[in-house]
Design an enzyme around this catalytic site. Structure first.
Site, PDB file in Angstrom:
ATOM      1  N   HIS A  69      -3.137  -2.285  -4.867  1.00  0.00           N
ATOM      2  CA  HIS A  69      -2.333  -3.500  -5.195  1.00  0.00           C
ATOM      3  C   HIS A  69      -3.015  -4.819  -5.914  1.00  0.00           C
ATOM      4  CE1 HIS A  69      -2.266  -4.760  -1.410  1.00  0.00           C
ATOM      5  NE2 HIS A  69      -1.818  -3.423  -0.685  1.00  0.00           N
TER       6      HIS A  69
ATOM      7  N   CYS B 245       1.341  -1.162   0.079  1.00  0.00           N
ATOM      8  CA  CYS B 245       0.187   0.015  -0.373  1.00  0.00           C
ATOM      9  C   CYS B 245       0.532   1.531   0.160  1.00  0.00           C
ATOM     10  CB  CYS B 245      -0.604   0.139   1.188  1.00  0.00           C
ATOM     11  SG  CYS B 245      -0.306  -0.412   2.906  1.00  0.00           S
TER      12      CYS B 245
END
Length: 628
Positions: free
Chosen positions: A241, A79
């Site tokens: 992601h 992140c």
């Protein structure tokens, strides 16, 4: 004084060289609102991407009105670095910000994308996660909180708003109790995971969380429509992601980097679309997070500044499609690594610069997932066969996968004669990108902060004297290649005047193991007194792992002497503690009391990083307990 002069000169050059005219859209013309809806830790496991196991009606409906992007990468597989890429429009690897929850300065003239939008009259809100690895220069958002909302803008003011949903985060796929909605028997288990009830439960729960996330996206879209703003708002939905499952999140494979991206452009703004955009359509264009900031600015009539490294793929300033996407992995929480990856539309190439480290290094946070735990237990018990074993073993220097025929990326084609052309193509593209952006990831994290001394590390990376990247990259390539005939060049590297070259030369011996270390033992012993503490750490680990008993003792003493974060700093301490961990509990037993007395808290360290030394110390103590 010398460093200060270099940095001053670079700052002046950047200021003079980056003055560009930002042309905001004509105030008399209607400008689009822009809504970004993001979700955490999920790949394109959605119905609109052809996943029949998924239940995502709201995102699927949005896709039927807009375009899905089949080849979108987050650039980073975790992140904070991924969000740093988004907010800056730059690769964190050139900012010294690739490492998980690092905190570095930007050059003062580099603004974050909301600041350009606010200057152009947009009301910018973020609800609510930031998690950037760079410090802001001035105010970023009009509001950034759980209450931030586009409805708080002035009448008639265009808005840019982010709503971030955390329900699909890694932590939410392992919390128990949880009553499954998706049938675990129908879950697809990738080839690298063992097929066990625990693994199937985690995958099914992951899909449950995606369905919950989809409902939240639906609420965002409904609210916009009920306000009568749907025809005036460009909508992005994307993940931050890949999946939070182990070997996706944190790893720059396609499985860790590919994210869903759905974009809807209302008819009144279709002139801002690209040729590949179409209703209920798909685009195979290669796009990534580094492109999002310049694309956003382009959509709102603002010319992207020259320092941004991405390419606008929509709007007034859109560019031609690119041939490659680039990914990276640096320190993940308390564990160091350095990996770079690149893909075209079919193949992904991965370069492991620290191949002596196993893929699945022990990360406290990752090991809380049941899949991780059962996977490691089965490996230790000898109950797995390839490719399920790979994650717990050391890495090859190079990996090449055919995404068309091997979606799980487990059949390495590096040695395939018929794939040498694409291998060389992607190797070259990766090498050229490192040089073009002045990738700072080859400098040890401790050296970055020492040289920057409170200034922007980007400036260090752009000093050819402080950071001679071609020479450093040459040594890093040699060190990580695992070639057996590199002894003379590595020994010469240990004498180089540049700290980072010496660091990679020492790393080259560590990577090659016992025979190479023993042959270079006199030089590595001398490196225990190197002026760079990072070089000392690597030399000490090499001798501690592969030297004679006297070398082991010297290695252990060197590492424990550098493991106090209040004395030598956080980054040196983490590097030293990682080294001690690799020596094993028997070799480290002599200093277990010193380990127990190490300070695990340091108020001078940014709060985002304060747990990492404690985790390493705890792990070392656990291993001592297991060794009794």
């Amino acid at each position: 004084m010398i460093i200060g002069a270099f940095l001053s000169a670079i700052v002046l050059a950047l200021v003079l060289g980056s003055v560009t005219t930002l042309s905001a859209a004509d105030s008399e013309n209607v400008r689009p609102n822009v809504l970004w809806i993001t979700s955490e830790d999920n790949g394109p496991h959605l119905g609109c991407y052809g996943d029949e196991y998924a239940d995502t009606p709201h995102i699927d409906k949005l896709a039927s009105r807009g375009t899905i992007y089949l080849n979108c990468w987050s650039n980073a597989p975790v992140c904070a670095p991924a969000r740093t890429t988004l907010i800056t429009g730059m690769y964190p690897t050139c900012l010294g910000a690739e490492h998980m929850r690092s905190m570095v300065k930007l050059p003062k003239q580099f603004l974050m994308y909301p600041q350009y939008l606010r200057k152009a009259g947009y009301y910018c809100t973020n609800n609510s996660k930031e998690d950037y690895n760079v410090e802001s220069v001035g105010k970023i958002w009009d509001e950034s909180s759980r209450k931030a909302h586009w409805k708080n803008r002035k009448p008639g003011q265009p808005f840019f708003a982010v709503f971030n949903h955390t329900i699909s985060h890694e932590s939410k796929i392992r919390n128990r109790p949880h009553t499954l909605v998706h049938d675990p028997a129908k879950a697809r288990v990738p080839a690298y995971h063992p097929d066990t009830p625990e693994v199937r439960h985690d995958w099914a729960q992951y899909y449950d969380r995606i369905t919950e996330m989809d409902a939240l996206v639906g609420k965002n879209l409904k609210e916009l429509a009920e306000a009568g703003l749907a025809d005036d708002t460009i909508i992005f939905y994307y993940g931050d992601h890949g999946s939070g499952m182990p070997r996706s999140k944190r790893w720059p494979y396609n499985s860790g980097l590919q994210v869903p991206l759905v974009i809807y452009i209302p008819p009144k703004f279709r002139s801002l679309a690209s040729p590949d955009y179409r209703t209920d359509g798909e685009s195979d264009r290669l796009v990534s997070f580094v492109d999002f900031a310049p694309t956003l600015l382009s959509l709102t009539g603002i010319e992207p500044p020259e320092h941004m490294q991405g390419y606008a793929f929509l709007g007034q300033y859109q560019t031609k499609p690119q041939d490659y996407l680039f990914g990276f992995r640096g320190r993940m929480d308390e564990r160091y690594d350095l990996v770079r990856s690149v893909r075209n539309k079919r193949f992904v190439y991965i370069r492991n610069y620290m191949p002596h480290k196993e893929y699945g290094q022990y990360l406290n946070y990752m090991f809380q997932t049941p899949t991780t735990q059962v996977w490691k237990r089965m490996y230790d018990a000898g109950e797995l066969v390839p490719p399920q074993t790979y994650f717990w073993e050391t890495k090859p220097s190079d990996e090449l996968y055919d995404l068309q025929n091997d979606q799980d990326e487990v059949k390495n084609l590096v040695d395939s004669d018929e794939h040498q052309e694409v291998l060389n193509e992607l190797r070259k593209a990766q090498h050229q990108k490192l040089l073009a952006i002045r990738d700072l990831g080859f400098m040890p994290e401790a050296e970055i902060h020492r040289l920057a001394d409170g200034k922007a590390p980007y400036l260090i990376g752009h000093s050819s004297e402080l950071y001679p990247l071609p020479e450093i990259l040459s040594m890093a390539d040699l060190a990580s290649s695992q070639k057996t005939n590199a002894q003379a060049e590595l020994l010469a590297g240990l004498k180089d005047e540049n700290d980072v070259v010496r660091y990679w030369a020492a790393m080259g011996f560590l990577i090659r193991g016992k025979q190479a270390v023993q042959q270079a033992a006199p030089q590595l012993r001398a490196a225990l007194q190197d002026s760079s503490k990072s070089v000392r750490c690597i030399a000490a680990e090499a001798l501690g792992r592969y030297g004679n008993q006297q070398d082991v003792n010297a290695g252990v003493e060197t590492l424990i002497s550098l493991a106090n974060q209040k004395k030598d700093g956080l980054y040196v301490a983490m590097l030293a503690l990682n080294g001690l961990d690799k020596l094993g509990p028997k070799k480290v037993a002599a200093v277990k009391e010193q380990i127990a007395n190490l300070p695990v808290k340091n108020d001078q360290v940014n709060r985002r990083l304060q747990s990492y030394v404690g985790r390493l110390v705890e792990r070392l103590q656990e291993q001592q307990g297991q060794n009794k």
